[in-house]
Design a protein around this motif. Structure first.
Motif, PDB file in Angstrom:
ATOM      1  N   GLN A 169       0.834  -1.190   0.000  1.00 34.07           N
ATOM      2  CA  GLN A 169       0.000   0.000   0.000  1.00 34.07           C
ATOM      3  C   GLN A 169       0.877   1.251   0.000  1.00 34.07           C
ATOM      4  O   GLN A 169       2.060   1.190   0.363  1.00 34.07           O
ATOM      5  CB  GLN A 169      -0.915   0.008   1.232  1.00 34.07           C
ATOM      6  N   PHE A 170       0.332   2.379  -0.445  1.00 33.83           N
ATOM      7  CA  PHE A 170       1.099   3.621  -0.491  1.00 33.83           C
ATOM      8  C   PHE A 170       1.715   3.923   0.880  1.00 33.83           C
ATOM      9  O   PHE A 170       1.021   3.943   1.897  1.00 33.83           O
ATOM     10  CB  PHE A 170       0.207   4.787  -0.922  1.00 33.83           C
ATOM     11  N   GLN A 171       3.016   4.170   0.872  1.00 33.73           N
ATOM     12  CA  GLN A 171       3.733   4.479   2.102  1.00 33.73           C
ATOM     13  C   GLN A 171       3.606   5.953   2.485  1.00 33.73           C
ATOM     14  O   GLN A 171       3.974   6.346   3.597  1.00 33.73           O
ATOM     15  CB  GLN A 171       5.205   4.101   1.950  1.00 33.73           C
ATOM     16  N   VAL A 172       3.149   6.756   1.537  1.00 30.70           N
ATOM     17  CA  VAL A 172       2.908   8.180   1.798  1.00 30.70           C
ATOM     18  C   VAL A 172       1.558   8.550   1.191  1.00 30.70           C
ATOM     19  O   VAL A 172       1.017   7.836   0.357  1.00 30.70           O
ATOM     20  CB  VAL A 172       4.026   9.063   1.179  1.00 30.70           C
ATOM     21  N   LYS A 173       1.019   9.682   1.623  1.00 33.92           N
ATOM     22  CA  LYS A 173      -0.262  10.136   1.092  1.00 33.92           C
ATOM     23  C   LYS A 173      -0.043  10.897  -0.211  1.00 33.92           C
ATOM     24  O   LYS A 173       0.749  11.840  -0.262  1.00 33.92           O
ATOM     25  CB  LYS A 173      -0.973  11.016   2.119  1.00 33.92           C
ATOM     26  N   VAL A 174      -0.769  10.459  -1.253  1.00 32.89           N
ATOM     27  CA  VAL A 174      -0.638  11.072  -2.578  1.00 32.89           C
ATOM     28  C   VAL A 174      -1.993  11.623  -3.006  1.00 32.89           C
ATOM     29  O   VAL A 174      -2.970  10.873  -3.106  1.00 32.89           O
ATOM     30  CB  VAL A 174      -0.126  10.048  -3.613  1.00 32.89           C
ATOM     31  N   ASP A 175      -2.031  12.924  -3.258  1.00 31.60           N
ATOM     32  CA  ASP A 175      -3.258  13.544  -3.743  1.00 31.60           C
ATOM     33  C   ASP A 175      -3.566  13.027  -5.144  1.00 31.60           C
ATOM     34  O   ASP A 175      -2.713  13.057  -6.029  1.00 31.60           O
ATOM     35  CB  ASP A 175      -3.114  15.065  -3.773  1.00 31.60           C
ATOM     36  N   PRO A 176      -4.798  12.567  -5.396  1.00 31.53           N
ATOM     37  CA  PRO A 176      -5.119  11.919  -6.672  1.00 31.53           C
ATOM     38  C   PRO A 176      -5.671  12.847  -7.753  1.00 31.53           C
ATOM     39  O   PRO A 176      -5.904  12.394  -8.874  1.00 31.53           O
ATOM     40  CB  PRO A 176      -6.187  10.918  -6.265  1.00 31.53           C
ATOM     41  N   TYR A 177      -5.868  14.134  -7.438  1.00 27.37           N
ATOM     42  CA  TYR A 177      -6.609  15.006  -8.349  1.00 27.37           C
ATOM     43  C   TYR A 177      -5.689  15.842  -9.242  1.00 27.37           C
ATOM     44  O   TYR A 177      -4.577  16.206  -8.843  1.00 27.37           O
ATOM     45  CB  TYR A 177      -7.539  15.908  -7.553  1.00 27.37           C
ATOM     46  N   VAL A 178      -6.159  16.131 -10.437  1.00 28.33           N
ATOM     47  CA  VAL A 178      -5.382  16.938 -11.380  1.00 28.33           C
ATOM     48  C   VAL A 178      -4.990  18.261 -10.725  1.00 28.33           C
ATOM     49  O   VAL A 178      -3.827  18.680 -10.762  1.00 28.33           O
ATOM     50  CB  VAL A 178      -6.188  17.178 -12.678  1.00 28.33           C
ATOM     51  N   GLU A 179      -5.961  18.930 -10.129  1.00 30.44           N
ATOM     52  CA  GLU A 179      -5.681  20.102  -9.299  1.00 30.44           C
ATOM     53  C   GLU A 179      -5.698  19.648  -7.853  1.00 30.44           C
ATOM     54  O   GLU A 179      -6.726  19.151  -7.367  1.00 30.44           O
ATOM     55  CB  GLU A 179      -6.738  21.185  -9.521  1.00 30.44           C
ATOM     56  N   ILE A 180      -4.580  19.749  -7.214  1.00 28.55           N
ATOM     57  CA  ILE A 180      -4.458  19.222  -5.861  1.00 28.55           C
ATOM     58  C   ILE A 180      -5.582  19.730  -4.966  1.00 28.55           C
ATOM     59  O   ILE A 180      -5.844  20.932  -4.881  1.00 28.55           O
ATOM     60  CB  ILE A 180      -3.073  19.586  -5.272  1.00 28.55           C
ATOM     61  N   GLY A 181      -6.265  18.778  -4.342  1.00 28.49           N
ATOM     62  CA  GLY A 181      -7.336  19.100  -3.421  1.00 28.49           C
ATOM     63  C   GLY A 181      -8.677  19.360  -4.057  1.00 28.49           C
ATOM     64  O   GLY A 181      -9.660  19.612  -3.356  1.00 28.49           O
ATOM     65  N   ASN A 182      -8.764  19.275  -5.392  1.00 23.16           N
ATOM     66  CA  ASN A 182     -10.011  19.589  -6.086  1.00 23.16           C
ATOM     67  C   ASN A 182     -10.576  18.360  -6.795  1.00 23.16           C
ATOM     68  O   ASN A 182     -10.192  18.042  -7.930  1.00 23.16           O
ATOM     69  CB  ASN A 182      -9.785  20.711  -7.098  1.00 23.16           C
TER      70      ASN A 182
END
Length: 543
Positions: free
Chosen positions: A222-235
């Motif tokens: 599983q991901f060892q760090v948190k990765v934002d999945p959105y094209v615009e971070i947080g959106n």
């Protein structure tokens, strides 16, 4: 035009029409093996050594399946908690013995066997060496090799009742046999023969398996760090970055048709004179690799190649939580036509080539990582007709036959001491299935589906009944590669050395059926067991 000429032309017309009705290239034989994987090869060798006439059909220009497509580490004696080499016997062991001879390490190999010494390096090899070993071995026995794939036209597989009578290849050539063996990873022959099969994951309730079905809490890789999945971070409204799917994570424990990821087992080298530097592919999309930058920027550490094979080469796999495993981009493969499969292969190749180029050259990749990747390249002396690229993907999942006997998680659990009837070889590996997709969970990228290991697994015998179809569906087909098993059960079987073991067992069973003129279901286990033991197969092993 005189009468004699008219008669001649009439006879010629009749002759031509008669010839056209004769099955093109029809060649009756005792055993026809479709798929020259490692299992197909050992099936052919086992049958030929017993005196059967055999035809081995290779579905591409090269033999050996994954053993000659980059997978040089055979998952033998490579874990500290167990030693699985004692499970390897018969022709599978002979293959590794021939590999050892090719590398001039046969004395060390034999010593390790006699003393039960764990040395995983003795079992590793280069793809080109494995292919030569297979080809030489088949030539020794004068086994007929045919190159071609099943036709995609109707009536490719002709059956009379429960009996497969004839198969037709794309080139029109036809083959008849008393017994057929489907040794492909995909299960194409058994599917076209109308034999029941399944693709993907069963629900946990189907066979009482806690590790099967949709996994809403996948912890392994599983991901060892948190990765934002959105094209615009947080959106969330901006859409998802590449490699992340729109799927909703729900229905925990339910079944689906998703299959574990494919990747290339990459043969890389640092040797300057043998290295093909990573180059930008024709269809390079830098934005595809945004997730790798975000992973690094969040403090994650990416993987780098390591020499694991002879002569400083890799068989670079995909166990890291963010590697070149493409979760969710292969679900159409097992039931797909050849065009679909070629497209999936091409996409994976383009993505992987772009990723390696990106890691070795992109200015936003940290210099230390970029420097390490730039030392490596494809090996010139491997896959020489394909620019150093493996000719096939690692097909971890295809069709699985559904028979009256199904291997499940319970067979692998030490707490469920199932008595194995009709053992034809050993499995000695934990349930091992890779993630099936990458989605969003709690606002971050999430890999879903991986199952590996644990303390509750054991070596177990593989029943002959899992290699043969339901009696009502087909009476003359055996499969050593698409055996009747659940998603989790198959994960403990899908190793190349296990396929070689099962290939030999399938070949010996097919020979008995052919010689006695009986169905594969009528083969008496007492006869098969005697043949297996006479040919060095390991049928029982205590942990």
């Amino acid at each position: 035009m005189n009468a004699r000429l008219l008669v001649f032309m009439g006879l010629l017309f009749i002759l031509v029409n008669c010839v056209n009705k004769i099955p093109k290239g029809a060649k009756p034989t005792d055993i026809c093996i479709y798929g020259a994987t490692s299992a197909g090869i050992t099936a052919a060798i086992a049958s030929a050594k017993e005196g059967s006439t055999v035809v081995l059909i290779a579905t591409n220009k090269h033999l050996g399946g994954m053993s000659t497509a980059g997978l040089g580490s055979s998952d033998i004696d490579n874990h500290s908690s167990f030693q699985n080499s004692p499970a390897i016997g018969g022709l599978a062991l002979e293959f590794y013995r021939r590999i050892a001879k090719a590398y001039n390490r046969l004395p060390e190999f034999e010593k390790a066997l006699s003393h039960r010494t764990k040395d995983p390096g003795l079992w590793k090899f280069e793809s080109s060496i494995a292919e030569k070993v297979f080809l030489d071995w088949l030539e020794e026995l004068n086994i007929s090799i045919v190159y071609g794939r099943l036709s995609e036209k109707p009536n490719t597989v002709v059956k009379e009742g429960r009996v497969i009578k004839r198969i037709t290849l794309e080139n029109g050539h036809q083959y008849e046999a008393a017994i057929f063996i489907d040794a492909t990873y995909e299960g194409d022959l058994l599917a076209k023969a109308g034999i029941s099969y399944v693709i993907g994951r069963e629900a946990q309730a189907t066979y009482g398996e806690l590790k099967n079905g949709i996994r809403c809490n996948s912890n392994y890789r599983q991901f060892q760090v948190k990765v934002d999945p959105y094209v615009e971070i947080g959106n969330p409204q901006s859409g998802l970055i590449h490699t992340i799917q729109e799927d909703t994570l729900n229905s925990c424990g339910e079944g689906d048709q998703r299959i574990q990821a494919f990747c290339f087992r990459m043969c890389l080298t640092k040797e300057i004179g043998n290295k093909i530097p990573f180059s930008k592919p024709d269809h390079y999309h830098r934005n595809w690799y945004e997730i790798y930058l975000r992973y690094l920027n969040s403090g994650g550490k990416l993987y780098v190649p390591k020499a694991q094979l002879p002569n400083g080469k890799t068989d670079l796999g995909a166990w890291h939580d963010l590697s070149h495993n493409l979760y969710g981009y292969n679900h159409g493969y097992p039931d797909g036509n050849y065009e679909t499969r070629d497209s999936i292969y091409g996409y994976h190749k383009n993505f992987t080539a772009g990723l390696f180029y990106f890691l070795a050259n992109d200015s936003e990749v940290p210099e230390s990582l970029r420097s390490e990747w730039s030392k490596w390249g494809l090996a010139k002396d491997e896959f020489v007709d394909n620019g150093g690229w493996p000719r096939t993907l690692y097909i971890r999942d295809g069709r699985r036959m559904v028979s009256d006997y199904v291997i499940t998680q319970k067979h692998t659990d030490s707490a469920n001491l199932i008595t194995i009837q009709k053992s034809v070889g050993m499995a000695y590996w934990p349930p091992d299935v890779h993630h099936v997709r990458r989605v969003v969970k709690d606002g971050y990228a999430y890999n879903e589906g991986f199952v590996f290991g644990g303390d509750d697994w054991r070596p177990f015998g593989i029943s002959y009944d899992a290699l043969i179809p339901k009696n009502k569906e087909c009476s003359n087909l055996i499969t050593p590669t698409c055996i009747s098993s659940s998603h989790i059960g198959y994960g403990a079987i899908r190793l190349e050395w296990t396929f070689m073991v099962l290939g030999q067992s399938a070949g010996l069973a097919a020979t008995i059926a052919s010689k006695k003129n009986i169905t594969v279901q009528e083969v008496r286990y007492s006869d098969l067991r005697k043949s297996l033991l006479n040919n060095g197969q390991i049928l029982q092993l205590n942990k």
